[in-house]
Design a protein around this motif. Structure first.
Motif, PDB file in Angstrom:
ATOM      1  N   LYS A 171      72.541  53.102  52.400  1.00 21.15           N
ATOM      2  CA  LYS A 171      71.403  52.195  52.576  1.00 21.15           C
ATOM      3  C   LYS A 171      70.521  52.161  51.326  1.00 21.15           C
ATOM      4  O   LYS A 171      69.284  52.183  51.413  1.00 21.15           O
ATOM      5  N   ALA A 172      71.175  52.151  50.170  1.00 20.55           N
ATOM      6  CA  ALA A 172      70.434  52.142  48.897  1.00 20.55           C
ATOM      7  C   ALA A 172      69.677  50.823  48.740  1.00 20.55           C
ATOM      8  O   ALA A 172      70.204  49.754  49.031  1.00 20.55           O
ATOM      9  N   ASP A 173      68.431  50.934  48.315  1.00 17.01           N
ATOM     10  CA  ASP A 173      67.588  49.758  48.138  1.00 17.01           C
ATOM     11  C   ASP A 173      67.433  49.477  46.636  1.00 17.01           C
ATOM     12  O   ASP A 173      66.954  50.315  45.890  1.00 17.01           O
ATOM     13  N   LYS A 174      67.858  48.305  46.223  1.00 19.85           N
ATOM     14  CA  LYS A 174      67.834  47.914  44.803  1.00 19.85           C
ATOM     15  C   LYS A 174      68.265  49.065  43.875  1.00 19.85           C
ATOM     16  O   LYS A 174      67.537  49.485  42.965  1.00 19.85           O
ATOM     17  N   PRO A 175      69.463  49.604  44.111  1.00 23.72           N
ATOM     18  CA  PRO A 175      69.916  50.751  43.310  1.00 23.72           C
ATOM     19  C   PRO A 175      70.123  50.407  41.830  1.00 23.72           C
ATOM     20  O   PRO A 175      70.573  49.303  41.500  1.00 23.72           O
ATOM     21  N   LEU A 200      79.954  43.626  40.343  1.00 20.74           N
ATOM     22  CA  LEU A 200      78.570  44.096  40.168  1.00 20.74           C
ATOM     23  C   LEU A 200      77.638  43.059  39.535  1.00 20.74           C
ATOM     24  O   LEU A 200      76.460  42.989  39.897  1.00 20.74           O
ATOM     25  N   GLN A 201      78.170  42.272  38.593  1.00 21.27           N
ATOM     26  CA  GLN A 201      77.297  41.334  37.874  1.00 21.27           C
ATOM     27  C   GLN A 201      76.548  40.375  38.813  1.00 21.27           C
ATOM     28  O   GLN A 201      75.332  40.189  38.653  1.00 21.27           O
ATOM     29  N   PRO A 202      77.215  39.791  39.799  1.00 20.74           N
ATOM     30  CA  PRO A 202      76.468  38.900  40.718  1.00 20.74           C
ATOM     31  C   PRO A 202      75.325  39.635  41.421  1.00 20.74           C
ATOM     32  O   PRO A 202      74.290  39.033  41.719  1.00 20.74           O
ATOM     33  N   LYS A 203      75.509  40.928  41.657  1.00 20.53           N
ATOM     34  CA  LYS A 203      74.458  41.712  42.329  1.00 20.53           C
ATOM     35  C   LYS A 203      73.310  42.006  41.359  1.00 20.53           C
ATOM     36  O   LYS A 203      72.151  42.062  41.759  1.00 20.53           O
ATOM     37  N   TYR A 204      73.640  42.209  40.086  1.00 19.90           N
ATOM     38  CA  TYR A 204      72.578  42.370  39.088  1.00 19.90           C
ATOM     39  C   TYR A 204      71.815  41.037  38.991  1.00 19.90           C
ATOM     40  O   TYR A 204      70.590  40.997  38.953  1.00 19.90           O
ATOM     41  N   ASP A 205      72.587  39.961  38.941  1.00 19.23           N
ATOM     42  CA  ASP A 205      71.976  38.641  38.761  1.00 19.23           C
ATOM     43  C   ASP A 205      71.042  38.280  39.912  1.00 19.23           C
ATOM     44  O   ASP A 205      69.998  37.670  39.710  1.00 19.23           O
ATOM     45  N   SER A 206      71.442  38.663  41.131  1.00 18.78           N
ATOM     46  CA  SER A 206      70.635  38.278  42.294  1.00 18.78           C
ATOM     47  C   SER A 206      69.461  39.236  42.515  1.00 18.78           C
ATOM     48  O   SER A 206      68.593  38.990  43.350  1.00 18.78           O
ATOM     49  N   GLY A 207      69.456  40.351  41.782  1.00 24.64           N
ATOM     50  CA  GLY A 207      68.369  41.328  41.956  1.00 24.64           C
ATOM     51  C   GLY A 207      68.638  42.331  43.059  1.00 24.64           C
ATOM     52  O   GLY A 207      67.821  43.201  43.342  1.00 24.64           O
ATOM     53  N   GLU A 208      69.812  42.212  43.694  1.00 23.21           N
ATOM     54  CA  GLU A 208      70.160  43.173  44.750  1.00 23.21           C
ATOM     55  C   GLU A 208      70.351  44.571  44.150  1.00 23.21           C
ATOM     56  O   GLU A 208      69.973  45.576  44.751  1.00 23.21           O
TER      57      GLU A 208
END
Ligand code: BGC
Length: 373
Positions: A171-175, A200-208
């Protein structure tokens, strides 16, 4: 990502390697089905096969798995062989190749230390009429007649997806995610990174997720990996996930995390399903590894080598694009498998590691918990 499926059929002296497809999103791998089997060869006495492994430190696999399975395959085929390890020395690599050829090798199989020196070895062998195979690592701009490996972009994708699963479980939040990449001179490391960055890049891009430090480890050197990760953690103490490109790099990161009591809290990935990596998973310090059934890789490469040593021209129906040399290299690519705590048992069941070597001392109870019998 389409899936590559290997089917090897050896009829009489002819060999067919069938591969459905292995196109990567990167465009670096592509494959097509097809091809008739090669003509069967006569009863000529087979030549010798020389194999050069890269080192014994960047991963346990080369000496514990590849050497063993290749030896078994050559012995079964009754072909003369010589397997040597260059121990990370590029000059020694060329010397070994020269000696093998002088001693009668008609087939040379290499795991390059980098594309430049690998190309020199391959070109020289070819100029002397020796057939060549790139084993596991594609030599960019090289001249190998065949390439046998895993779908390495798929390996990276499994690592990226594995880290996402472990971070979700926690349940990591904005890891903040750190990336410890393989050697910059290994084409596989480039492909692994393409695979995990695709996740991973799409998750970096979305701020997740937040992108943390991202560095390559020269020659996959585990000691340097520890130093690099120590610096990463000093610079960014809130690292919450580590994409480590293989088990050795993962273990280096875990050793640093242990000093801060962060092991088990920060998920770390890996690759190769080494005994150490699997034990780190059982201990809860490593989140996953990628199992590559090296027996299949060794068998496929040995089958090609044996066929070439008999003077045949085996067909590998798949191809991989060498973007630097701008050619399609006849290839066999195999599928990797993600391993978490719950399916460590699959690796044991496949015979890749034994229960005896894995379930020692403190790991015995964990093995029982993981259903390893
Ligand atoms: C291989 C990996 C290995 C790494 C370091 C890569 O080319 O595909 O299995 O962990 O090299 O030896």
């Amino acid at each position: 990502m389409r899936k590559g499926i290997l089917s090897i059929g050896a009829a009489a002296a002819a060999l067919t390697l069938g591969l459905t497809a292995c196109g990567g999103e990167s465009g670096d791998t592509s494959a097509e089905t097809s091809s008739a089997p090669s003509a069967a060869a006569g009863d000529a006495k087979p030549g010798k096969v020389g194999v050069i492994l890269p080192d014994s430190k960047s991963s346990a696999r080369w000496e514990t798995a590849d050497r063993k399975y290749l030896e078994e395959a050559f012995k079964t085929a009754g072909v003369e062989y010589d397997i040597q390890n260059a121990q990370g020395d590029k000059t020694a690599f060329q010397t070994i190749a020269d000696q093998m050829i002088t001693n009668g090798a008609t087939v040379l199989m290499i795991v390059n230390l980098d594309s430049g020196t690998g190309k020199a070895v391959l070109d020289k062998a070819k100029s002397q009429g020796v057939a060549t195979i790139d084993y596991d690592r594609l030599t960019l701009g090289g001249s190998a007649s065949y390439y046998v490996s895993f779908d390495n972009t798929a390996v990276g994708k499994l690592q990226g997806e594995g880290l996402v699963k472990c971070l979700t479980d926690k349940k990591a939040d904005k890891p903040i995610v750190a990336e410890l990449n393989g050697s910059p001179t290994d084409n596989n490391a480039t492909l692994f990174k393409q695979g995990y960055d695709g996740v991973l890049q799409p998750k970096y891009d979305s701020g997740e997720y937040k992108k943390g430090p991202d560095q390559s480890v020269p020659d996959w050197d585990n000691t340097q990996a520890g130093t690099i990760f120590e610096q990463m953690l000093t610079q960014e103490p809130k690292i919450a996930g580590v994409l480590a490109a293989n088990d050795g790099l993962g273990n280096a990161a875990i050793s640093v995390l242990k000093k801060q009591n962060l092991n088990g809290k920060v998920p770390v990935t890996g690759q190769d399903a080494t005994v150490q990596g699997l034990q780190n998973i059982l201990a809860g310090d490593q989140c996953m590894t990628v199992y590559k059934a090296i027996k299949k890789e060794a068998d496929a490469a040995a089958q090609l080598a044996v066929s070439l040593a008999k003077g045949e021209q085996p067909q590998a129906s798949g191809t991989v694009k060498d973007t630097e040399g701008n050619r399609d290299v006849p290839s066999v690519l195999l599928e990797p498998q993600a391993i978490f705590f719950d399916n460590v048992k699959d690796v044991v069941a496949d015979g890749f590691v034994s229960k005896d070597e894995l379930c020692t001392g403190e790991f015995a109870d964990k093995c029982t918990e993981a259903g390893i019998s």
